[in-house]
Scaffold this motif. Structure first.
Motif, PDB file in Angstrom:
ATOM      1  N   THR A   1    -109.876 -99.723  20.074  1.00 23.55           N
ATOM      2  CA  THR A   1    -110.727-100.423  20.077  1.00 23.55           C
ATOM      3  C   THR A   1    -109.977-100.600  17.717  1.00 23.55           C
ATOM      4  N   LEU A   2    -109.502 -99.261  18.023  1.00 27.73           N
ATOM      5  CA  LEU A   2    -108.942 -99.106  16.861  1.00 27.73           C
ATOM      6  C   LEU A   2    -107.854 -99.502  16.352  1.00 27.73           C
ATOM      7  N   VAL A   3    -107.254 -99.435  17.344  1.00 27.17           N
ATOM      8  CA  VAL A   3    -105.381 -99.826  17.727  1.00 27.17           C
ATOM      9  C   VAL A   3    -105.371-101.528  17.213  1.00 27.17           C
TER      10      VAL A   3
ATOM     11  N   ALA B   1     -96.427 -99.874  21.556  1.00 24.99           N
ATOM     12  CA  ALA B   1     -96.543-100.616  22.156  1.00 24.99           C
ATOM     13  C   ALA B   1     -97.743-101.481  22.518  1.00 24.99           C
ATOM     14  N   MET B   2     -99.032-101.095  23.033  1.00 21.26           N
ATOM     15  CA  MET B   2    -100.159-101.884  22.797  1.00 21.26           C
ATOM     16  C   MET B   2    -100.378-102.710  21.540  1.00 21.26           C
ATOM     17  N   ALA B   3    -100.580-102.193  20.392  1.00 18.79           N
ATOM     18  CA  ALA B   3    -100.864-102.542  18.912  1.00 18.79           C
ATOM     19  C   ALA B   3     -99.538-103.511  18.742  1.00 18.79           C
ATOM     20  N   ARG B   4     -98.167-103.599  18.865  1.00 22.27           N
ATOM     21  CA  ARG B   4     -97.157-104.398  19.119  1.00 22.27           C
ATOM     22  C   ARG B   4     -98.068-106.275  20.425  1.00 22.27           C
ATOM     23  N   GLN B   5     -98.218-106.030  21.525  1.00 14.47           N
ATOM     24  CA  GLN B   5     -98.319-106.401  21.866  1.00 14.47           C
ATOM     25  C   GLN B   5     -99.860-107.967  21.203  1.00 14.47           C
TER      26      GLN B   5
END
Length: 248
Positions: free
Chosen positions: A160-162, A105-109
């Protein structure tokens, strides 16, 4: 950069919390700071940051160029205000489910935000402005991995990575779409037109692995690549690695 400009920009970023009067310098303002920021976003959405200028923002608002500087200190400060503004456009989703689902969800945002505003990928963020929306999102990102077992420093590094991976994946996706738009033909059409030349310069006996893998990928993607699939595959491998780190 003068300290008064730094302080003024931070005050503008937190204007809704601090209640600072709009347009605190010069004659009575014709528009609001919010309208200046929105005009800046519109210009950046249409033309990107490479062509972005304070003059274009002023023209959009029907203002003289120098009057823009009574609202914001300068171009970089306006861009910082724009970044924070678009960061708060979409409500952050409720976090639930497994760690994998929360990180996804974090990455998709981030992926979605970059596709809505591709100019975000042109912003220099080595020292970003710390505004309310950016702060809220960072808190939300950390809450996605809170309690998983990472140290505090690891939590910052995971975010930071994601987020960085999602942004770079979005960059590739946007570039692929623009290539189709600018050329006027799809990847499949480009490949069909150029296949005879490629077959002459890249014979199968010289590039057996490339031929085999490229053919399989081309048949599956019907394109040179599949940015969304690459994003999902890479993200899953990152999460695999993070879960292994936690298992240790």
């Amino acid at each position: 950069m003068e300290n008064q400009d730094v302080d003024r920009t931070l005050t503008l970023l937190w204007r809704r919390t601090l209640g600072t009067p709009q347009g605190s310098r010069g004659p009575k303002q014709r528009v609001s700071v919010d309208e200046v920021i929105r005009a800046g976003i519109e210009v950046a959405d249409e033309e990107g940051l490479t062509a972005f200028s304070m003059r274009k923002v002023a023209d959009r608002l029907g203002l003289k160029l120098m009057s823009i500087y009574t609202y914001v200190p300068g171009r970089s400060e306006l861009v910082g205000l724009m970044v924070d503004e678009v960061t708060g456009e979409q409500q952050l989703p409720e976090l639930g489910g497994s760690l994998r689902e929360r990180i996804t969800a974090m990455a998709r945002q981030q992926w979605d935000e970059c596709h809505r505003h591709p100019w975000l990928l042109q912003v220099e963020e080595s020292r970003p402005w710390i505004g309310p929306n950016i702060s809220d999102r960072y808190e939300w990102q950390l809450s996605a991995i809170e309690g998983a077992g990472f140290t505090d420093l690891e939590m910052d590094q995971v975010v930071t990575l994601v987020v960085g991976f999602a942004a770079q994946s979005a960059r590739a996706s946007i570039a692929a779409s623009r290539a189709v738009e600018s050329s006027g033909i799809s990847d499949a059409q480009w490949w069909e037109v150029n296949a005879p030349v490629l077959e002459r310069v890249m014979p199968g006996d010289r590039y057996p692995l490339s031929g085999r893998v490229g053919t399989a990928a081309g048949l599956e993607y019907n394109a040179v690549g599949d940015p969304d699939r690459s994003f999902r595959f890479g993200l899953d491998r990152i999460i695999d690695g993070l879960e292994e780190l936690l298992d240790r």
